[in-house]
Each structure stands twice: as C-alpha cells, then as structure tokens.
Design a protein around this motif. Sequence first.
Motif, PDB file in Angstrom:
ATOM      1  N   ASP A 150       0.834  -1.209   0.000  1.00  0.00           N
ATOM      2  CA  ASP A 150       0.000   0.000   0.000  1.00  0.00           C
ATOM      3  C   ASP A 150       0.867   1.257   0.000  1.00  0.00           C
ATOM      4  O   ASP A 150       2.091   1.187  -0.025  1.00  0.00           O
ATOM      5  CB  ASP A 150      -1.010  -0.028   1.161  1.00  0.00           C
ATOM      6  CG  ASP A 150      -0.357   0.212   2.513  1.00  0.00           C
ATOM      7  OD1 ASP A 150       0.872   0.451   2.564  1.00  0.00           O
ATOM      8  OD2 ASP A 150      -1.070   0.152   3.526  1.00  0.00           O
TER       9      ASP A 150
ATOM     10  N   ARG B 194       1.770   3.278   2.140  1.00  0.00           N
ATOM     11  CA  ARG B 194       2.728   3.458   3.231  1.00  0.00           C
ATOM     12  C   ARG B 194       3.785   2.358   3.252  1.00  0.00           C
ATOM     13  O   ARG B 194       4.536   2.236   4.212  1.00  0.00           O
ATOM     14  CB  ARG B 194       1.977   3.487   4.567  1.00  0.00           C
ATOM     15  CG  ARG B 194       1.642   4.906   4.996  1.00  0.00           C
ATOM     16  CD  ARG B 194       0.614   4.928   6.077  1.00  0.00           C
ATOM     17  NE  ARG B 194       1.073   4.255   7.288  1.00  0.00           N
ATOM     18  CZ  ARG B 194       0.290   4.061   8.351  1.00  0.00           C
ATOM     19  NH1 ARG B 194      -0.960   4.467   8.335  1.00  0.00           N
ATOM     20  NH2 ARG B 194       0.759   3.448   9.409  1.00  0.00           N
TER      21      ARG B 194
ATOM     22  N   ARG C  28       3.254  -0.815   3.409  1.00  0.00           N
ATOM     23  CA  ARG C  28       2.874  -2.020   4.147  1.00  0.00           C
ATOM     24  C   ARG C  28       2.358  -3.057   3.171  1.00  0.00           C
ATOM     25  O   ARG C  28       1.598  -2.726   2.252  1.00  0.00           O
ATOM     26  CB  ARG C  28       1.793  -1.694   5.170  1.00  0.00           C
ATOM     27  CG  ARG C  28       2.248  -0.691   6.187  1.00  0.00           C
ATOM     28  CD  ARG C  28       1.142  -0.342   7.127  1.00  0.00           C
ATOM     29  NE  ARG C  28      -0.003   0.238   6.450  1.00  0.00           N
ATOM     30  CZ  ARG C  28      -1.066   0.752   7.097  1.00  0.00           C
ATOM     31  NH1 ARG C  28      -1.111   0.713   8.404  1.00  0.00           N
ATOM     32  NH2 ARG C  28      -2.059   1.269   6.431  1.00  0.00           N
ATOM     33  N   VAL C  29       2.756  -4.311   3.386  1.00  0.00           N
ATOM     34  CA  VAL C  29       2.328  -5.362   2.476  1.00  0.00           C
ATOM     35  C   VAL C  29       0.868  -5.714   2.761  1.00  0.00           C
ATOM     36  O   VAL C  29       0.503  -6.016   3.894  1.00  0.00           O
ATOM     37  CB  VAL C  29       3.212  -6.605   2.626  1.00  0.00           C
ATOM     38  CG1 VAL C  29       2.720  -7.721   1.723  1.00  0.00           C
ATOM     39  CG2 VAL C  29       4.655  -6.260   2.291  1.00  0.00           C
ATOM     40  N   THR C  30       0.030  -5.659   1.729  1.00  0.00           N
ATOM     41  CA  THR C  30      -1.374  -6.026   1.918  1.00  0.00           C
ATOM     42  C   THR C  30      -1.653  -7.410   1.359  1.00  0.00           C
ATOM     43  O   THR C  30      -2.653  -8.025   1.683  1.00  0.00           O
ATOM     44  CB  THR C  30      -2.306  -5.020   1.218  1.00  0.00           C
ATOM     45  OG1 THR C  30      -1.872  -4.891  -0.140  1.00  0.00           O
ATOM     46  CG2 THR C  30      -2.249  -3.672   1.888  1.00  0.00           C
TER      47      THR C  30
ATOM     48  N   TRP D 174       0.737 -10.924   0.468  1.00  0.00           N
ATOM     49  CA  TRP D 174       2.063 -11.531   0.397  1.00  0.00           C
ATOM     50  C   TRP D 174       2.143 -12.493  -0.777  1.00  0.00           C
ATOM     51  O   TRP D 174       1.164 -13.148  -1.118  1.00  0.00           O
ATOM     52  CB  TRP D 174       2.370 -12.294   1.681  1.00  0.00           C
ATOM     53  CG  TRP D 174       2.458 -11.431   2.898  1.00  0.00           C
ATOM     54  CD1 TRP D 174       1.484 -11.211   3.820  1.00  0.00           C
ATOM     55  CD2 TRP D 174       3.580 -10.666   3.320  1.00  0.00           C
ATOM     56  NE1 TRP D 174       1.928 -10.357   4.794  1.00  0.00           N
ATOM     57  CE2 TRP D 174       3.218 -10.008   4.523  1.00  0.00           C
ATOM     58  CE3 TRP D 174       4.878 -10.470   2.821  1.00  0.00           C
ATOM     59  CZ2 TRP D 174       4.092  -9.182   5.222  1.00  0.00           C
ATOM     60  CZ3 TRP D 174       5.749  -9.637   3.519  1.00  0.00           C
ATOM     61  CH2 TRP D 174       5.357  -9.005   4.695  1.00  0.00           C
TER      62      TRP D 174
ATOM     63  N   GLU E 136       7.517 -13.318  12.548  1.00  0.00           N
ATOM     64  CA  GLU E 136       6.360 -12.446  12.648  1.00  0.00           C
ATOM     65  C   GLU E 136       5.063 -13.200  12.393  1.00  0.00           C
ATOM     66  O   GLU E 136       3.977 -12.736  12.722  1.00  0.00           O
ATOM     67  CB  GLU E 136       6.513 -11.338  11.608  1.00  0.00           C
ATOM     68  CG  GLU E 136       5.512 -10.225  11.745  1.00  0.00           C
ATOM     69  CD  GLU E 136       5.959  -8.977  11.003  1.00  0.00           C
ATOM     70  OE1 GLU E 136       7.174  -8.804  10.826  1.00  0.00           O
ATOM     71  OE2 GLU E 136       5.097  -8.207  10.600  1.00  0.00           O
TER      72      GLU E 136
ATOM     73  N   LEU F 253       0.670 -12.532  12.818  1.00  0.00           N
ATOM     74  CA  LEU F 253      -0.270 -12.330  11.716  1.00  0.00           C
ATOM     75  C   LEU F 253      -1.364 -13.381  11.707  1.00  0.00           C
ATOM     76  O   LEU F 253      -2.363 -13.248  11.025  1.00  0.00           O
ATOM     77  CB  LEU F 253       0.481 -12.407  10.376  1.00  0.00           C
ATOM     78  CG  LEU F 253       1.496 -11.299  10.091  1.00  0.00           C
ATOM     79  CD1 LEU F 253       2.346 -11.672   8.905  1.00  0.00           C
ATOM     80  CD2 LEU F 253       0.780  -9.988   9.837  1.00  0.00           C
TER      81      LEU F 253
ATOM     82  N   ASP G  91       2.158  -3.793  11.344  1.00  0.00           N
ATOM     83  CA  ASP G  91       1.677  -3.053  10.187  1.00  0.00           C
ATOM     84  C   ASP G  91       0.323  -2.395  10.406  1.00  0.00           C
ATOM     85  O   ASP G  91       0.094  -1.283   9.962  1.00  0.00           O
ATOM     86  CB  ASP G  91       1.577  -3.991   8.980  1.00  0.00           C
ATOM     87  CG  ASP G  91       2.941  -4.245   8.380  1.00  0.00           C
ATOM     88  OD1 ASP G  91       3.740  -3.284   8.346  1.00  0.00           O
ATOM     89  OD2 ASP G  91       3.213  -5.385   7.964  1.00  0.00           O
TER      90      ASP G  91
ATOM     91  N   SER H 101       7.672  -8.858  16.722  1.00  0.00           N
ATOM     92  CA  SER H 101       8.397  -9.538  15.657  1.00  0.00           C
ATOM     93  C   SER H 101       9.860  -9.153  15.638  1.00  0.00           C
ATOM     94  O   SER H 101      10.611  -9.625  14.811  1.00  0.00           O
ATOM     95  CB  SER H 101       7.801  -9.185  14.308  1.00  0.00           C
ATOM     96  OG  SER H 101       6.433  -9.012  14.416  1.00  0.00           O
TER      97      SER H 101
END
Lengths: 414, 293
Positions: free
Chosen positions: A172, A174, A176-178, A180, A239, A243, B130, B151
């Motif tokens: 996005d 900024r 940031r991955v929307t 993967w 991480e 998520l 995020d 993380s």
Amino acid sequence: MKRLLMVLLVLATISIVFSATKIRFSFWGDPSELPPYQEIVKQFQAENPDIQVETINYPWSTYFDKIQAMMAAEDAPDVMFLHTIPSWAAKGVLEDLTPYIEKTKFPVEAYNKELLSTFMYKGRIYGFPRDNDTTVLFYNKTLFDEAGIPYPDYSWDWQRFLDAARKLTKVDSRGRVTQWGAVLERNKWHLWIHMNGGRIVDNYDMPTRCTLNERAAVEAIQFIADMILSYKVTPSIAELAQLGSAAELFTTGRVAMVLSNAAQISSFLTNKNLKFGVAPLPYKITRTNTLGGAGFVMYSKSKNKDAAWKFMQFLCGPKGQSIFAKSGDAVPAMRTPETVKAFTSNPPSEQERLIFFTETSFGIKFPSIPGWWEIFEYVTRELDYVWTGQKSAVEVLEYVTQEVTKMIKQYGTW
Amino acid sequence: MTLKTREGVAAWFFLLPGFAGFLIFVFGAVAVSFFLSFLQWDMLTPAKFVGLENYVRLIAYDKTFHLVLKNTITFVLGTVPTRVILGLLFALALVRNIPARTFFRAAIFLPVIIPTVAAAMVFRWIFNADFGLMNEFLYSIGFSNLPRWFSDPKWAMSAVIILSIWKDVGFSTVLFMAGLQGIPSSLYEAAWLDGANKWKSFVYITLPLLSPTTFFVIVINIISSFQVFDQAYVLTGGGPGNATNTIVYYIYNNAFQWFRMGYASAVAWLLFGIIFAATFVQFRYQKKWVYYE
C-alpha cells in the motif's frame, strides 16, 4: 412385559460392560481432527463388542507432559499416539511389536519403508506412522489469474518461485504489504537446505557433526532471508505468529502461495470463495520433501496387550488408515488401493491429490539421534535472528553448527 | 485436660486441613525439588546422582540460562518502578472525589482480573507491526520507522513490559489506596493549620505514613516480576529467538518439554536464591526508609 424387557436389556448392557476388556487410547488434536478417531473407535467396537476403547484426548501443548507423567506413574494408556518413537523406545516404555506382526501376519509391507524405519529402534518395530507430513505448494488460483501468472508445476525452481512471489506481492501507499507472495512456516527451513543439496548433519543415521555451516545450507538460509528482508515477498517467519497462522493467511486470501501439509486443506475449504490448487515444491539442486510423522505405539506395561494389539491391527491396518485418509487431512503411510482412493477422492481434485504421493517419494527423514527435537528447536529459535535481520545467515549458522555438534556429542547415540 | 490444652488441640485440629495441604503439596514438593536438583532424571529411566553438576553447568556454561536471566532482570527493572510510581499516582487520584471515580477505579483494576491469555490476544492485535493500533497511533503523531514489536528481538521485551504494566498496575493501585485511606485526616488538618502546602504535606505526611505499604508493594512486585511466565508462554513462545524467554519459562521448557527434571529443579532453586537475596536486602534496608507508627 415391557418393564421386564427393559430390566433384561439393562442387565444385558451391564454384563457386557463388565465383561468387556477395557483399553485406553490417547491422542492429541484439535476438535476438528477428532472425527476420524471417533469413527475408528466406533467401527472397532462394533466389530469387537468384547473390547471397550476409552479415548483420552489432550491438546498438543499439554499432551506430552501428561503422557510422561502417566508413564512415570506406570499407568499410561495402552495405545498411544506419539512422535520421535526411538527416543521413547530407548526408555523402555514401548512394546516391541515385531513378534505381534509375525504372529498375526500384519501387512507391514504395505507401509512406506523409509517412513516405517523412523518407528524402529535397534532393528525392531515399535509403532506405525499415522501419516506422512508431506509438504506441498498450495496456490490461490484467483490471485494467479489476476496477476496473469501460469500455475506452478514441476518446472518451478527457486527462481521461478521467487519471480512469481514478487509479482504476487502488493504494497500500500505506506509501504505495508497487503498481499504476500508466499508464506513459509517456521519449522520448514530444513526443506530449503535439502532442496539445495545441503545437509543438517553429516550422516542422518549416525551423525557425528553438524553441517549447517557448509555452503549449500548457508545459501538456502540466505535465500529465505532474502525473500523476507530484501524482496519482502514473505512475512518474517518470526512475525508469522502475530499475523495468524500460514493457513489462516491463505484461507483469507492474503497470501498467494503457502508451503504446508494436507491437514490445512480442511481450513482452506471453510472459505467457499477460495479457489486453490496443489503443486509440487520448487526445486534447486534436487527435489525433496519431509519424511516423518507421528504414529501409534503400545505401552510396554499395558495390562491388556492382546486387546491393545487387536485394536492396533484395526487402527493401523487398511481400515484405520483408510478412515484417516478419507478425512483428507492425512497422507496415508500405508499404501494400498483402498487408502490411496480414500485420500484422493477429496478436494481439490484427484490429480492434485496424487501429487502428495509423488512428493512423499522425495522425502528425506530427520536425523535419527537422541535429543533431535531439542536440537531442531534450538536451530529454529536461533534462525529467528536471521529472519528478523539481526544477524547474517553465515554468522548464525557458524555458531549454531558449533553448538549442535556439541549437542550431538553430548547426547550420544542410542 | 485443661481448657487451655483443649483449646490448643482444637486449634491444631482446625488448622490441620490447611496445614496438611501445605505440607504435602507445597513443602513436600519444594523439598523433593531440592533433592531433584542434584539428580539427572527424565521421569522414565532411573535417576542418576550428579552432585553439583546441574548448578555448575547452569552458572558456568549454559548460555541460554544467562540470556534468560538477563531478560528476566530487564523485565523486573522495566516493570517494577513503573508499576509502583504509576500505582501511587493512580491511587492518589482515585482516593479523591473525582468525577466518575467508580468507573476509573474499575477501569484500572479490571486488567488485573482479565486472564493473561485473553489480554495477550488483544495485545497481539494492538502491537501488530503493520496494522496495529499502537503503530497507527505512533504514525499519526508523526513517527516513521515504527518498531515491529513482537516480531523484532530488540522490541519484543518492551512490548511484553508494556502489557505487564497495564495488566498489573491496578493491583499496586488498590494496595496504595488502602494505605492512603489508613492515614488519619487529622494529621493533614494539623499540617494545614500550621501552613503546610499540598506538596509539603505529601512529602512529610503521606510518603512516610505510606512507606509500609510502599515497601510491601515493592517486595511483592519484585517477587512476582521475577516469576514472569504466562506472557512469554502465551504471547511469544519466548521469541523471536530468545528475546522474551524468561527464567520460569526456561524451567517449564526444561521440565515439561525436554523432561530434564533435575536441571529444571536446579534452575528453580537458583531463582529462589535470587528472589530470596533480593527480598533479604530489601528487609535489611527497610529500616532506613520505612516508618512504622
């Protein structure tokens, strides 16, 4: 008259309950994994009314300390679901099943030989695998179509995997991955080392030293680190827990590819709109896969060994194996036309289900040494420092190699 | 039997259930664990006496233990002073007749009774690198290069500390409130008549008379912080790497994951030694600042 009948019925039930031999059967698993177990127990009891099977179920996180405590009290379940069989066999808590197999002509030859060998200790068989933890590449067809990328197949090597992952990653404004490109599970790093022709230790049957600092292994770990840190096509493995699980990300369409096992399919199917396919793992120097899985054993101090063996013949025979395979969650360890059909007649398609069997044939088993899981966990933990970019692959693998070699020497052999 | 002995017997009789429970499940277990710490035992194969080897290995060679010890001390230093100071400030505010006092009292104490597991789940969202609330807030007030919290090995412990402060500050607050309410208002009136301002009466009346409570709060907080476990167990698994691995989590892993009962007992006794020393020092020095009426 009616009342008399009732009384007789109750008496009959009571007498059956009291005359029945009782055995206890323990396993771990989430509620979603229980139906095949219940089905097996139900069918077995219908065939053998004189044996009563009591099931004991704990979640994975507390299963082993409970079982170990029961063993210490010499009161463990007669039949148990366990992993790392040799380490238990070495402690004398498992019954050697070899004589039972010979006596009853149990069709042991139908089992995958390599996989069965992980259930052996000093040349004797101590249990039977439930399934193989075969890893495949699941991909989201919709996301592939959107990006105009052909579906993965046997021609995919690391480069093509990476290229596709890069095209499938969305960011996005900024940064940031929307979405993967791919997600890797934390405990699958060994696969990449094997794909690159590397090894964790020098000899998987009689290890003497760790070989994680050799070029092939370092390259493989570096490749994963690059996917996370440079190309940013896969979330940091450290991480992932934040998520949600890899399966969760894939089910909700937030990732295009995931390397995981058949047990995840049932959670993929909860999203009716998800169109997914099954493909083989990408390769580098060779094709490879996991060989290993948990399975069933008998307690050496069981008081009803004959009844327990009778149950195991059902549980680990073609019938039990077919019930597990039919659930679609478990790649059967015993290969008969019956079990194969039970497994392949599940979504997404028969042809794709067959990939699991082909992939299983490339399987490499884990080193067979005492303390292996502790070593594996230690390496997995230290690799977090690579995935988070705190330390380089070379640096971590160098000290990990020294430590693991020390651990191998310390634990010795069986 | 005289009345006195009869009453004595009765007293012992009433104490028996509690005392028996203590003897068997606490004292007995503690004694056995001390014994175990000199053995090598996996619960299944016969135990082997190894003398002081477990302790020597822990202190001299076990790098993971040194790391978890360091992490635990970081946690203690990160949580205890903040919990004590914040707890006192909240207590000072909440004993007054501020608007919506009951609401604030409940809001501050509520986290204490929320199970860590539930709190951890919420904090996992809040600290999502995020899309979490925390980073969204930091971004909105102009920070870039946001921490990746759970993380990132460098930030994970900070996140655990923040969670623990939020979770447990209510406990200190309640203790301080009880302490504050125990200070007679006549003292403040006398001071006011003598012309003391609010700050002076806080320093010369509140703080000294509250010191037994403060002492108790500090001791209790230090002990419970050294025993931190569930945050690491539920939230991070001690990771990433070993960034949030703590002593008690290490005891748990040794005992119930790797079944090294002797070694785990040795760690437990070492932790006991550390907590005992920390508490002993505090009791030694309390004379210098704790004022008993």
